[in-house]
Write a protein that holds these residues in place. Structure first.
Motif, PDB file in Angstrom:
ATOM      1  N   TRP A  70      10.549 -19.075  59.803  1.00  0.00           N
ATOM      2  CA  TRP A  70      10.946 -19.714  58.406  1.00  0.00           C
ATOM      3  C   TRP A  70      10.132 -20.867  58.211  1.00  0.00           C
ATOM      4  O   TRP A  70      10.047 -21.152  56.994  1.00  0.00           O
ATOM      5  N   GLN A  71      10.030 -21.653  59.068  1.00  0.00           N
ATOM      6  CA  GLN A  71       9.074 -22.731  58.781  1.00  0.00           C
ATOM      7  C   GLN A  71       7.871 -22.528  58.235  1.00  0.00           C
ATOM      8  O   GLN A  71       7.247 -23.024  57.044  1.00  0.00           O
ATOM      9  N   ARG A  72       6.955 -21.415  58.757  1.00  0.00           N
ATOM     10  CA  ARG A  72       5.756 -20.846  58.472  1.00  0.00           C
ATOM     11  C   ARG A  72       6.014 -20.338  56.802  1.00  0.00           C
ATOM     12  O   ARG A  72       5.071 -20.517  55.908  1.00  0.00           O
ATOM     13  N   ALA A  73       6.918 -19.363  56.796  1.00  0.00           N
ATOM     14  CA  ALA A  73       7.032 -18.854  55.385  1.00  0.00           C
ATOM     15  C   ALA A  73       7.513 -19.828  54.348  1.00  0.00           C
ATOM     16  O   ALA A  73       6.721 -19.878  53.492  1.00  0.00           O
ATOM     17  N   ALA A  74       7.839 -20.997  54.778  1.00  0.00           N
ATOM     18  CA  ALA A  74       8.331 -22.210  53.784  1.00  0.00           C
ATOM     19  C   ALA A  74       7.011 -22.768  53.000  1.00  0.00           C
ATOM     20  O   ALA A  74       6.672 -23.111  52.082  1.00  0.00           O
ATOM     21  N   GLU A  75       6.007 -23.089  54.343  1.00  0.00           N
ATOM     22  CA  GLU A  75       4.822 -23.681  53.949  1.00  0.00           C
ATOM     23  C   GLU A  75       4.119 -22.669  53.232  1.00  0.00           C
ATOM     24  O   GLU A  75       3.317 -23.257  52.146  1.00  0.00           O
ATOM     25  N   TYR A  76       3.787 -21.656  53.376  1.00  0.00           N
ATOM     26  CA  TYR A  76       3.056 -20.522  52.489  1.00  0.00           C
ATOM     27  C   TYR A  76       3.903 -20.490  51.150  1.00  0.00           C
ATOM     28  O   TYR A  76       2.947 -20.283  50.257  1.00  0.00           O
ATOM     29  N   MET A  77       5.059 -20.402  51.016  1.00  0.00           N
ATOM     30  CA  MET A  77       5.912 -20.279  49.831  1.00  0.00           C
ATOM     31  C   MET A  77       5.450 -21.367  48.930  1.00  0.00           C
ATOM     32  O   MET A  77       5.436 -21.185  47.466  1.00  0.00           O
ATOM     33  N   HIS A  78       5.325 -22.633  49.649  1.00  0.00           N
ATOM     34  CA  HIS A  78       5.013 -23.762  48.539  1.00  0.00           C
ATOM     35  C   HIS A  78       3.580 -23.533  47.777  1.00  0.00           C
ATOM     36  O   HIS A  78       3.426 -23.866  46.526  1.00  0.00           O
ATOM     37  N   SER A  79       2.777 -22.605  48.550  1.00  0.00           N
ATOM     38  CA  SER A  79       1.421 -22.459  47.678  1.00  0.00           C
ATOM     39  C   SER A  79       1.757 -21.226  46.798  1.00  0.00           C
ATOM     40  O   SER A  79       1.148 -21.147  45.826  1.00  0.00           O
ATOM     41  N   TYR A  80       2.601 -20.387  47.302  1.00  0.00           N
ATOM     42  CA  TYR A  80       2.853 -19.219  46.340  1.00  0.00           C
ATOM     43  C   TYR A  80       3.352 -19.371  44.960  1.00  0.00           C
ATOM     44  O   TYR A  80       3.153 -18.699  44.189  1.00  0.00           O
ATOM     45  N   LEU A  81       4.010 -20.542  45.027  1.00  0.00           N
ATOM     46  CA  LEU A  81       4.637 -21.000  43.740  1.00  0.00           C
ATOM     47  C   LEU A  81       3.746 -21.113  42.331  1.00  0.00           C
ATOM     48  O   LEU A  81       3.973 -20.890  41.401  1.00  0.00           O
ATOM     49  N   GLN A  82       2.387 -21.087  42.920  1.00  0.00           N
ATOM     50  CA  GLN A  82       1.342 -21.059  41.688  1.00  0.00           C
ATOM     51  C   GLN A  82       1.263 -19.783  40.946  1.00  0.00           C
ATOM     52  O   GLN A  82       0.863 -19.734  39.806  1.00  0.00           O
ATOM     53  N   VAL A  83       1.873 -18.800  41.481  1.00  0.00           N
ATOM     54  CA  VAL A  83       2.121 -17.468  40.926  1.00  0.00           C
ATOM     55  C   VAL A  83       2.950 -17.509  39.409  1.00  0.00           C
ATOM     56  O   VAL A  83       2.777 -16.754  38.374  1.00  0.00           O
ATOM     57  N   LEU A  84       3.722 -18.741  39.377  1.00  0.00           N
ATOM     58  CA  LEU A  84       4.391 -18.753  38.142  1.00  0.00           C
ATOM     59  C   LEU A  84       3.569 -19.223  37.007  1.00  0.00           C
ATOM     60  O   LEU A  84       3.789 -19.110  35.796  1.00  0.00           O
ATOM     61  N   GLU A  85       2.271 -19.632  37.209  1.00  0.00           N
ATOM     62  CA  GLU A  85       1.099 -20.103  36.468  1.00  0.00           C
ATOM     63  C   GLU A  85       0.351 -19.062  36.108  1.00  0.00           C
ATOM     64  O   GLU A  85      -0.761 -19.135  35.324  1.00  0.00           O
ATOM     65  N   ASP A  86       0.312 -17.550  36.721  1.00  0.00           N
ATOM     66  CA  ASP A  86      -0.557 -16.589  36.606  1.00  0.00           C
ATOM     67  C   ASP A  86      -0.658 -16.358  34.966  1.00  0.00           C
ATOM     68  O   ASP A  86      -0.091 -16.157  34.156  1.00  0.00           O
ATOM     69  N   THR A  87      -2.098 -16.266  34.551  1.00  0.00           N
ATOM     70  CA  THR A  87      -2.588 -15.970  33.531  1.00  0.00           C
ATOM     71  C   THR A  87      -2.270 -14.538  32.985  1.00  0.00           C
ATOM     72  O   THR A  87      -2.297 -14.238  31.731  1.00  0.00           O
ATOM     73  N   ASP A  88      -2.211 -13.547  33.794  1.00  0.00           N
ATOM     74  CA  ASP A  88      -1.708 -12.264  33.474  1.00  0.00           C
ATOM     75  C   ASP A  88      -0.288 -12.228  33.222  1.00  0.00           C
ATOM     76  O   ASP A  88       0.824 -12.518  34.075  1.00  0.00           O
ATOM     77  N   SER A  89       0.201 -11.872  32.011  1.00  0.00           N
ATOM     78  CA  SER A  89       1.505 -12.191  31.479  1.00  0.00           C
ATOM     79  C   SER A  89       2.257 -11.011  31.982  1.00  0.00           C
ATOM     80  O   SER A  89       3.660 -11.503  32.357  1.00  0.00           O
ATOM     81  N   ASN A  90       1.940 -10.008  32.584  1.00  0.00           N
ATOM     82  CA  ASN A  90       2.849  -9.182  33.378  1.00  0.00           C
ATOM     83  C   ASN A  90       3.074  -9.553  34.682  1.00  0.00           C
ATOM     84  O   ASN A  90       4.366  -9.599  35.121  1.00  0.00           O
ATOM     85  N   LYS A  91       2.187 -10.109  35.345  1.00  0.00           N
ATOM     86  CA  LYS A  91       2.444 -10.748  36.629  1.00  0.00           C
ATOM     87  C   LYS A  91       3.389 -11.988  36.474  1.00  0.00           C
ATOM     88  O   LYS A  91       4.244 -12.483  37.316  1.00  0.00           O
TER      89      LYS A  91
END
Length: 424
Positions: A70-91
């Protein structure tokens, strides 16, 4: 790399006090989340290639979740949040639901997480993934129920059932019905507690009448919320059970029977073994005729031959006056013991041993041969091998003896030749 969970639960620093940030009612600060909200609101100021990094992060998160890291997943999750800014509207459109599902899973198990942390994350995700508001609200309420926070869960469900976004779609309607049904379950819980309190009161006591009226009010609200959902094709076991209990309590046997018959036999509903179990138990409480009980369990047998009610089904068939039922009774016992989970069911073996003798003495050798012909190639090794004989004898001598008796009846001369050996 920052810890996703720690970002949620840590208090604000003095430097952050002056920053514009998303805050929860408890004063927790979420500068990283505010950054993403602002980026989405402005449409994103910079064009970035997120595909490679977000895909890699997602793979790492999935791997960490599978390994319960869970700790490792949380660390990667913090970086994955950038998907909310994806320029691809569908994604970008599908990102909030992915973030919610991953984030909620991490917060559910993360050792540093808390109910307050989960509440704050859920509230923020409802605002970001507006089209997922109902799904998130429902899962949020279930999380609170898991932690015993019934009033908070009821508040979340109440807010969700009145929420609307755009034109009402069929999927939205089902979710609203489901949310209302869960409210109904909470109301049922309150009703059930009042029912238990009522059972302790004297019927001649004034308090009994007051408590009875309160129960009636609760049942009316609950019935409205539950009745709508269970008319929609689906598997609604806990809702049906609660509704039936209330109908029976108030003496509406016809209403309960109609609900259960529809739930079990309506072709629009998916095949569901429990629907037939509920109907059978209801009919049994009503002391329905044996033929009716057999007809219900016969369908359950076709769906789940190893169900625990099959031994009861066998007993009903055995008591019947019809020869076809007696033949089916033998088939049912063989069917139970075909499953690995039933190999040590001593009751089934006792029944089979006794019934085989009765069947053979009744000049129905053909019945036994019909069942045995399809099993003689695998039952000896599955049930009667030396390994199982030794193991059964060590663990349960009664079981070993019953199996030995059945083996002797089925294998006959083959057993004498050594196909199956039992320790003395």
């Amino acid at each position: 790399m920052s810890d996703f969970s720690e970002e949620l639960i840590r208090p604000m620093t003095e430097d952050e006090q002056g920053e514009l940030c998303v805050r929860s009612g408890s004063g927790m600060c979420f500068p990283w989340l505010q950054k993403h909200i602002e980026s989405i609101a402005s449409g994103g100021k910079q064009e970035k290639d997120f595909a490679q990094t977000t895909s890699a992060c997602l793979n790492f998160i999935q791997e960490a979740l599978l390994k319960h890291q869970w700790q490792r997943a949380a660390e990667y999750m913090h970086s994955y949040l950038q998907v909310l800014e994806d320029t691809d509207s569908n994604k970008r459109q599908g990102a909030p639901e992915i973030v919610w599902r991953l984030g909620s899973e991490i917060l559910y198990y993360h050792p540093k997480s808390s109910v307050e942390t989960f509440n704050t994350f859920a509230d923020r995700m409802k605002n970001i993934g507006i089209t997922n508001y109902l799904k998130i609200s429902l899962q949020h309420a279930l999380y609170l129920l898991h932690h015993g926070l019934l009033e908070d869960a009821n508040r979340i469900l109440t807010q969700a059932e009145t929420w609307r976004y755009g034109e009402k779609s069929s999927s939205q309607e089902v979710l609203v019905n489901l949310i209302q049904a869960y409210k109904g379950l909470l109301q049922y819980y309150s009703w059930y507690k009042k029912k238990m309190e009522l059972s302790k009161l004297d019927k001649d006591d004034y308090a009994y009448n007051t408590a009875s009226q309160n129960m009636l009010n609760h049942s009316w609200k609950t019935s409205i919320n539950l009745c709508t959902l269970i008319q929609i094709p689906g598997v609604w076991d806990p809702f049906v059970k609660s509704y039936i209990e209330m109908l029976e309590f108030y003496g509406d046997q016809d209403g309960a029977r109609e609900v259960l018959n529809n739930y079990a036999y309506d072709e629009k509903f998916p095949s569901n073994p429990n629907a037939h179990v509920y109907l059978y138990n209801f009919l049994k409480r009503e002391k329905a005729p044996r033929e009716k009980l057999i007809s219900v369990l016969k369908i359950l047998y076709q769906i789940v031959p190893s169900h625990k009610l099959m031994l009861e089904f066998h007993r009903l068939l055995r008591k019947s006056d019809k020869e076809e039922h007696h033949k089916l009774g033998l088939e049912v016992l063989f069917g139970i013991l075909d499953f690995a989970g039933c190999t040590k069911n001593i009751t089934a073996w006792k029944y089979l041993a006794k019934y085989l003798k009765q069947t053979l003495m009744g000049s129905h050798l053909a019945w036994v041969q019909e069942e045995w012909n399809s099993r003689k190639s695998w039952w000896p090794s599955f049930h009667f091998s030396y390994f199982w004989a030794k193991s059964n004898w060590k663990d349960d001598k009664t079981l070993a003896c019953e199996k030995a008796l059945v083996a002797g009846l089925l294998l006959g001369k083959e057993m004498k030749k050594g196909t199956s050996r039992w320790p003395q």
